[in-house]
Design an enzyme around this catalytic site. Structure first.
Site, PDB file in Angstrom:
ATOM      1  N   GLU A 187       3.479  -0.364   4.642  1.00  0.00           N
ATOM      2  CA  GLU A 187       3.331  -1.137   5.628  1.00  0.00           C
ATOM      3  C   GLU A 187       2.485  -2.647   5.352  1.00  0.00           C
ATOM      4  O   GLU A 187       2.267  -3.412   6.012  1.00  0.00           O
ATOM      5  CB  GLU A 187       2.699  -0.621   6.967  1.00  0.00           C
ATOM      6  CG  GLU A 187       1.285  -0.374   6.917  1.00  0.00           C
ATOM      7  CD  GLU A 187       1.082   1.078   6.210  1.00  0.00           C
ATOM      8  OE1 GLU A 187       2.089   1.588   5.630  1.00  0.00           O
ATOM      9  OE2 GLU A 187       0.019   1.718   6.193  1.00  0.00           O
TER      10      GLU A 187
ATOM     11  N   CYS B 214       1.860   3.623   2.142  1.00  0.00           N
ATOM     12  CA  CYS B 214       3.059   4.006   3.195  1.00  0.00           C
ATOM     13  C   CYS B 214       3.898   2.610   3.342  1.00  0.00           C
ATOM     14  O   CYS B 214       4.953   2.566   4.187  1.00  0.00           O
ATOM     15  CB  CYS B 214       2.225   4.531   4.222  1.00  0.00           C
ATOM     16  SG  CYS B 214       1.408   5.676   3.884  1.00  0.00           S
TER      17      CYS B 214
ATOM     18  N   ASN C  53       0.840  -1.084   0.109  1.00  0.00           N
ATOM     19  CA  ASN C  53      -0.034  -0.097  -0.067  1.00  0.00           C
ATOM     20  C   ASN C  53       0.904   1.269   0.007  1.00  0.00           C
ATOM     21  O   ASN C  53       2.184   1.366   0.080  1.00  0.00           O
ATOM     22  CB  ASN C  53      -0.965  -0.002   1.256  1.00  0.00           C
ATOM     23  CG  ASN C  53      -0.131   0.269   2.560  1.00  0.00           C
ATOM     24  OD1 ASN C  53       0.901  -0.053   2.546  1.00  0.00           O
ATOM     25  ND2 ASN C  53      -0.650   0.794   3.466  1.00  0.00           N
TER      26      ASN C  53
END
Ligand code: CDP
Length: 587
Positions: free
Chosen positions: A286, A284, A282
């Protein structure tokens, strides 16, 4: 499902000043004129009751929806747990898109590429962020069969995704965030690494290079590695691995971009390999996901799990409380899947099969402050491992309990858990550590597993009033040491840190460290400790002073690999003027 009535004795939530602004601007419901008509209490009840109502579907459920709604309400309004932003915004509104994370495939044809642009727009509109791998697209200047012309390559298409994103605000509140990944063996890799050379270029994208084990071995041995044409799977050239790694480091030193992700390692932990490879995360970083998968996240505020020792002195973690929160949160996140309406049937199908959830933590720095453990210490790094092992073990045990009530995730039998006869679990993954950019503002806690940026800072409020805002645990410690004064707070607000304030007690200066006081290696060690017991990945930025050298970044990238991280992002202070989203500011 019929709406649950709000109990008359429901207590009002206590909301901090910043949260009031953020909730009203982004989360509370508004009429067509933009006037807020939902109170914060109604917001939290809307979310709690609609997520608890899903319980009624399950005959063997051990809890009653009305009681559960109250538990969820208390859980959120004590800020012990908060679900990701789309859940807070959309649950119970009829919009129903409740997940923050999506990954979409980008196929090597004009139809596939523009399908992905359209699908990303639909996801952004509903409040989610999207990740893509551009690795399947044929290289720039390779032949296009149908026309005999030449291909434009991944980068030119990436710009189209970036432009489309620019125009669409997520649920009318913030602009969408994207992750773009290219495998290191793609022929256009050098161009991709340099893609964000100019400030502002591709500003709706985080970029990461997908590094393979073969590439890392070639860096170590200073060898060449093969470039592979994705459309024909043939080797069409080679590059020196160390030179490529060097350019990567140079660009990250200049601007923080691109980051790196270790693709083989991510796929080693893919719980459902029969469904294909994981190509992207995704926005960011994580949450690695399969194409068309989505995942909803939620974060536990560890700052709330501090217990003062029985003798009033020794402090500790309240493990029983943490266990209680984890179990309730896992039930919450599993119910969110049922309450979600996804923008595409392919996504509904994938989420339905694997039922991934991502429970993580925030308020880690706050907890360390309360425990008087410096972030940059082996004690903190060891404690991170202990806490996250506990969270993961309890989350898995909660997922097992849900599987007994509701059945395992449908792809369980073909998953690595099914193969090894572990489980059964209700969810293919249970843990993820998110940045919690906005959630931490609502919860009034430190974000994710990051250290604080400043112990105290000046916030400009309306009419040019200036307000000194300080970390509450720091203020309490100053008061306890009889060292608190408004003048001191103003002084600290100028620099953010007390590192050089010799007149303050040594113990305080040792414990109350900020991001800029911490040697980069501690950032990385902390990330690795949390990663060890996280099913998905950990959002973390390794902060470096402006004076950091390229050699230091090389070292961090290399150590991230050695320490078992799934990827890493660095940021050298002052190296770029604007950062991609994921702060509370959204757009
Ligand atoms: O705190 P909040 O729930 O708003 O989000 P976060 O923890 O900072 O970010 C979690 C995920 O939400 C990101 O990795 C993205 O997938 C998504 N996100 C997004 O799509 N757009 C943003 N502006 C921020 C986050």
């Amino acid at each position: 499902m019929s709406k649950m009535k709000m109990p008359t004795n429901l207590p009002d939530p206590i909301i901090n000043e910043n949260a009031k602004i953020v909730l009203a601007r982004r989360y509370q419901k508004k009429d067509t004129e933009g006037t807020v008509y939902e109170t914060a209490k109604e917001l939290f009840w809307r979310v709690a009751s609609s997520i608890a109502a899903e319980e009624a579907k399950y005959d063997r459920s051990t809890v009653k929806p009305a009681a559960l709604a109250r538990d969820f309400y208390d859980l959120m309004t004590s800020y012990s747990f908060l679900p990701n932003s789309p859940t807070l915004m959309n649950a119970g509104t009829g919009l129903g898109q409740l997940a923050a994370c999506f990954v979409l495939p980008v196929g090597d044809s004009i139809e596939d590429i523009f399908d992905a642009v359209k699908h990303a727009a639909m996801i952004h509109k509903s409040g989610g962020g999207t990740g893509f791998s551009f690795s399947r697209l044929r290289a720039k200047d390779s032949v296009v069969g149908s026309t005999g012309g030449v291909a434009s390559g991944p980068l030119s298409f990436l710009r189209i995704f970036n432009c489309a994103t620019e125009q669409i605000k997520q649920g009318g509140t913030r602009r969408g965030a994207n992750m773009g990944i290219l495998r290191v063996d793609h022929p256009d890799i050098l161009e991709f690494i340099k893609a964000k050379e100019r400030d502002g270029e591709l500003n709706n994208f985080n970029l990461s290079i997908g590094l393979t084990e073969a590439f890392m071995r070639a860096v170590e041995k200073n060898e060449d590695y093969d470039l592979v044409a994705p459309n024909s799977a043939t080797v069409i050239g080679s590059l020196n691995a160390r030179e490529v790694f060097n350019i990567l480091v140079q660009k990250a030193w200049e601007s923080g971009d691109p980051g790196i992700v270790f693709l083989d390692r991510i796929n080693r932990d893919n719980p459902t390999p029969t469904q294909g490879d994981i190509e992207s995360t995704n926005p960011c970083g994580e949450q690695p996901l399969l194409p068309y998968e989505a995942c909803n996240l939620g974060s536990i505020n560890l700052g709330n799990c501090y217990a003062r020792g029985h003798n009033g002195k020794d402090s500790e973690i309240d493990w029983d409380e943490l266990r209680r929160i984890v179990h309730l949160s896992v039930r919450f996140l599993d119910n969110v899947i049922d309450a979600s309406v996804y923008p595409l049937p392919q996504i509904t199908e994938m989420v339905g099969k694997n039922r991934k959830i991502g429970l993580g933590v925030m308020g880690w720095a706050d907890l360390l402050y309360q425990l008087r453990v410096p972030y940059n210490s082996q004690t903190a790094v060891d404690l991170a491992e202990r806490v996250m092992k506990f969270v993961r073990d309890e989350a898995r045990s909660a997922s097992k309990q849900l599987a007994a009530e509701r059945g395992p995730f449908p792809a369980y039998a073909e998953s690595v858990f099914g193969e090894a006869n572990l489980g059964p679990y209700r969810n293919a993954t249970t843990t993820t550590i998110a940045p919690t950019g906005t959630l931490s503002i609502i919860g009034g806690c430190s974000s994710g597993v990051e250290p604080l940026f400043a112990l105290s800072f000046v916030r400009n409020v309306m009419d040019n009033d200036k307000l000194v805002e300080s970390n509450p645990f720091f203020e309490a410690a100053l008061k306890e040491a009889d060292a608190h004064s408004p003048k001191l707070m103003e002084e600290i607000a100028k620099v953010g840190t007390i590192r050089k304030m010799d007149h303050l007690p040594e113990e305080l200066r040792r414990v109350f460290v900020t991001a800029m006081d911490i040697e980069p290696i501690w950032h990385l060690k902390m990330q690795a400790s949390f990663q060890k017991y996280t099913d998905n990945a950990v959002s973390k930025t390794v902060n470096l002073p402006n004076s950091a050298t390229k050699e230091e970044i090389w070292d961090i990238y290399w150590k991230a690999y050695e320490y078992g991280c799934k990827g890493v992002t660095v940021y050298r202070d002052g190296s770029k003027t604007s950062q991609v989203l994921c702060t509370g500011d959204g757009d």
